[in-house]
Design a protein around this motif. Structure first.
Motif, PDB file in Angstrom:
ATOM      1  N   UNK A   1      -0.573  11.904  10.027  1.00  0.00           N
ATOM      2  CA  UNK A   1       0.203  11.741   8.609  1.00  0.00           C
ATOM      3  C   UNK A   1       0.619  12.960   7.993  1.00  0.00           C
TER       4      UNK A   1
ATOM      5  N   UNK B   1       2.573   3.595  -9.919  1.00  0.00           N
ATOM      6  CA  UNK B   1       2.242   4.848  -8.831  1.00  0.00           C
ATOM      7  C   UNK B   1       3.203   5.355  -8.065  1.00  0.00           C
TER       8      UNK B   1
ATOM      9  N   UNK C   1      -3.501   9.218  -3.064  1.00  0.00           N
ATOM     10  CA  UNK C   1      -2.485  10.331  -2.738  1.00  0.00           C
ATOM     11  C   UNK C   1      -2.182  10.439  -4.086  1.00  0.00           C
TER      12      UNK C   1
ATOM     13  N   UNK D   1       0.959   0.749  -4.177  1.00  0.00           N
ATOM     14  CA  UNK D   1      -0.043   1.385  -4.116  1.00  0.00           C
ATOM     15  C   UNK D   1      -0.234   2.553  -4.394  1.00  0.00           C
ATOM     16  N   UNK D   2      -1.807   3.124  -4.824  1.00  0.00           N
ATOM     17  CA  UNK D   2      -1.882   4.771  -4.614  1.00  0.00           C
ATOM     18  C   UNK D   2      -2.936   5.073  -3.381  1.00  0.00           C
ATOM     19  N   UNK D   3      -3.016   4.420  -2.666  1.00  0.00           N
ATOM     20  CA  UNK D   3      -4.063   4.987  -1.779  1.00  0.00           C
ATOM     21  C   UNK D   3      -5.629   4.359  -2.157  1.00  0.00           C
TER      22      UNK D   3
ATOM     23  N   UNK E   1      -6.210   7.416  -7.609  1.00  0.00           N
ATOM     24  CA  UNK E   1      -5.857   7.140  -6.179  1.00  0.00           C
ATOM     25  C   UNK E   1      -5.566   8.374  -5.527  1.00  0.00           C
TER      26      UNK E   1
ATOM     27  N   UNK F   1       0.771  -1.097  -0.286  1.00  0.00           N
ATOM     28  CA  UNK F   1      -0.157  -0.157  -0.106  1.00  0.00           C
ATOM     29  C   UNK F   1       1.061   1.384   0.284  1.00  0.00           C
ATOM     30  N   UNK F   2       0.796   2.253  -0.604  1.00  0.00           N
ATOM     31  CA  UNK F   2       0.749   3.379  -0.699  1.00  0.00           C
ATOM     32  C   UNK F   2       1.132   4.040   0.878  1.00  0.00           C
ATOM     33  N   UNK F   3       0.641   4.218   1.277  1.00  0.00           N
ATOM     34  CA  UNK F   3       0.437   5.079   2.353  1.00  0.00           C
ATOM     35  C   UNK F   3       2.617   4.093   3.678  1.00  0.00           C
ATOM     36  N   UNK F   4       2.865   3.470   3.309  1.00  0.00           N
ATOM     37  CA  UNK F   4       3.563   1.826   4.168  1.00  0.00           C
ATOM     38  C   UNK F   4       4.719   2.346   2.742  1.00  0.00           C
ATOM     39  N   UNK F   5       4.960   3.540   2.391  1.00  0.00           N
ATOM     40  CA  UNK F   5       5.879   3.988   1.721  1.00  0.00           C
ATOM     41  C   UNK F   5       7.656   3.645   2.294  1.00  0.00           C
TER      42      UNK F   5
ATOM     43  N   UNK G   1       4.320   8.973  -7.165  1.00  0.00           N
ATOM     44  CA  UNK G   1       4.163   9.565  -5.909  1.00  0.00           C
ATOM     45  C   UNK G   1       5.461   9.949  -5.650  1.00  0.00           C
TER      46      UNK G   1
END
Lengths: 420, 161
Positions: free
Chosen positions: B133, B24, B67, A168-170, B65, A126-130, B28
């Motif tokens: 965050x 992605x 983010x 991922x991207x959220x 997405x 998942x993107x949040x776990x970059x 990002x």
């Protein structure tokens, strides 16, 4: 009784560098892989069946059965995919494995690569776990340098297998396996219409295995200790240990490893685990397994075993392992409004019942919150829940009703109090 | 986009092979590297060209997405988790504290362009809720005082995210 020795978390906190192959092997890492490559592939599948390992992502589908389905597919190439898009609120256990013992996940994925003769594995984090993606990249590089990924793995001619790390991207819906595959392919992550099953038509339309992070870590444990011993850690309805995530109004929140079948009261109240509520008020209900899981009232959770069978029999679910504790200060309507806000945000918009259904449901919950309900609104809610469950295309929409129905069953009086 | 900036973007696009599969991660990373925290039109066009996709496809992804952003962002965007474990661990009070401290309502950027805040769904830190965050860093177990000093420290550079 508390777990004597951790199985999945045995290396966590022991290794100074979790990406180091040297440290990993010092604590038994890659033993399972070494054992697997001299085993007959059918024998590996037999062990997984005997272990009665259920998928740890939430759906609890028997992993052995899933592997056999793919094994039987004649089409090639086959792809191995790890679903590390951990996004169920209240769930943060895959994060621990990915960050603190990434090589254990890699080992499970390499065993899968061996069984299915696959050359390519993918892990979708998942993107949040970059920041964890960076750890995982390092672990993959180290495994490759040590000959556990790449060409001729462990010197075995033709055992070529490597991992691709995808971010991922959220988007919560990308935790749904077919949406995840679309996202890996560089498309928007919306679910596919199923059937066909992903084991027949998956990534790039090829046969594909998709398993959760913890499931892959369990595979190594099964090979190491044998299916029978793994089964005996749990119950006849599901073997092994399970990572659980305690959060909400609980004194000791965090990730714990427990044997399946442990008394739920021990998880909630013993000092070694939850330690009771953090607020001094008693527990009112628990939301199990993420937003798509059921809510268990204080009556329902009494004297339960943390076991797939006992939970299902009592209309509860283990799901992802999330255990979100709510004390008596929380109103069921307020809680459901919060849950529904999440689903409205995360519905991908592809199918109408989910896109509009979640919005209409949220409106109704907000109406209840204002005590503006009218005669017949509870029945309307029940109808809407039935529609969204039966008509939605994927698991997201289909499970929106799970928590709402259980809240309605347990706290109907709180809903009725909102009707004028 | 000057040549140095373009080369840096090309490096990010191709660092892991430059395949469509990596889009992605690429977007990002480009967003994190950008001054204003979003994918501008020129960058989207460059990604499309390098990955052999149409710009429309790139924008479909950027807009889908959560983010990824299409518009310039504040320097520090404080994202407050509002999924149920955090919601019932007083995440609303975090929003109230931020409003008091920053003097702008939720979703608005401060006049100096430094701060904005909004709700987001679960970030997987439910054991330390309520949380904020900022970029890759999660700040947990927050209260009014901690939020106040977090903002001060971000402003004077003592906390780097």
């Amino acid at each position: 009784m508390a777990l004597k020795e951790p199985v999945l978390l045995k290396r966590v906190e022991k290794m100074t560098d979790p990406t180091s192959v040297e440290e990993f092997t010092k604590y038994g890492g890659f033993d399972a892989l070494k054992k697997a490559v001299i085993m007959d592939k059918e024998a590996i599948l037999d062990e997984l069946d005997t272990a009665h390992l259920r998928g740890r992502g939430g759906a609890a589908y028997p992993l052995g059965r899933k592997w056999r389905h793919l094994y039987g597919s004649q089409n090639t190439p086959k792809y191995i995919v790890c679903n590390a898009d951990e996004g169920e609120p209240g769930t943060f256990k895959d994060k621990m494995l990915l960050e603190k013992d990434p090589l254990s996940v890699i080992e499970g994925m390499v065993i899968a690569g061996y069984v299915f003769g696959s050359n390519d594995g993918y892990i979708y984090i998942r993107g949040e776990y970059r920041h964890i993606q960076a750890v995982f990249h390092q672990a993959v590089r180290n495994a490759r340098a040590a000959g556990y990924l790449g060409k001729n793995i462990m010197g075995i001619e033709g055992f070529d297998y490597d991992l691709h790390i995808i971010s991922g991207g959220g988007a919560y819906v990308c935790g749904e396996n077919s949406a995840l595959l679309n996202s890996v392919e560089g498309k928007t992550g919306r679910p596919r219409v199923k059937p066909p099953h992903l084991a027949d038509v998956g990534l790039y339309l090829k046969p594909t295995l998709v398993n959760n992070v913890e499931s892959f870590a369990c595979v190594s444990a099964v090979i190491n200790m044998g299916g029978e011993a793994f089964l005996n850690l749990g119950t006849k309805d599901g073997g092994g240990t399970k990572l659980i995530c305690l959060s909400g109004h609980i004194k000791n929140p965090g990730v714990y490893e427990v044997e399946l079948g442990m008394p739920l009261d021990e998880i909630l109240y013993s000092e070694e685990y939850g330690g009771g509520t953090s607020t001094g008020r008693p527990i009112k209900f628990i939301h199990f397994g993420g937003q798509s899981g059921p809510i268990g009232t204080s009556e329902q959770i009494k004297d339960r075993l943390y076991d797939y069978g006992d939970f299902w029999y009592n209309k509860l679910a283990i799901g992802s392992g999330a255990i979100v504790v709510m004390d008596t200060s929380v109103n069921a309507i307020d809680y459901m409004t919060s849950v529904m806000e999440f689903f409205v945000h995360e519905s991908c918009g592809k199918c109408t019942p989910c896109r509009l259904g979640t919005t209409r449901l949220l409106e109704l919950f907000k109406k209840f919150q204002r005590h503006g309900g009218k005669q017949g609104d509870i029945e309307k809610l029940e109808k809407m829940l039935e529609h969204i469950t039966n008509l939605s295309a994927c698991g997201l929409g289909q499970s929106v009703s799970v928590s709402a129905r259980s809240a309605l069953a347990g706290y109907r009086d709180e809903f009725e109090a909102c009707i004028n | 986009m000057d040549i140095r900036e373009r080369n840096e973007k090309l490096r990010i696009i191709h660092q892991d092979g430059g395949e469509q599969e990596n889009i992605l991660e690429i977007l990002i990373d480009l967003q994190f590297a950008s001054e204003e925290g979003y994918i501008d039109k020129e960058t989207a066009a460059l990604v499309a060209q390098e990955l052999h996709m149409t710009e429309t496809r790139v924008y479909e992804i950027v807009s889908y997405y959560a983010m990824l952003k299409e518009k310039p962002q504040a320097k520090f965007v404080l994202k407050v988790c509002n999924s149920s474990p955090c919601h019932f661990s007083r995440s609303e009070e975090v929003i109230l504290s931020l409003e008091k401290k920053l003097g702008v309502p939720i979703g608005k950027t401060t006049d100096d362009g430094l701060f904005a805040y909004h709700y987001i769904p679960c970030v997987g830190a439910c054991d330390i809720g309520p949380v904020v965050k900022i970029r890759d860093t999660v700040f947990g177990s927050l209260d009014d005082d901690k939020i106040s000093s977090l903002i001060d420290n971000l402003r004077n550079g003592e906390v780097v995210v």
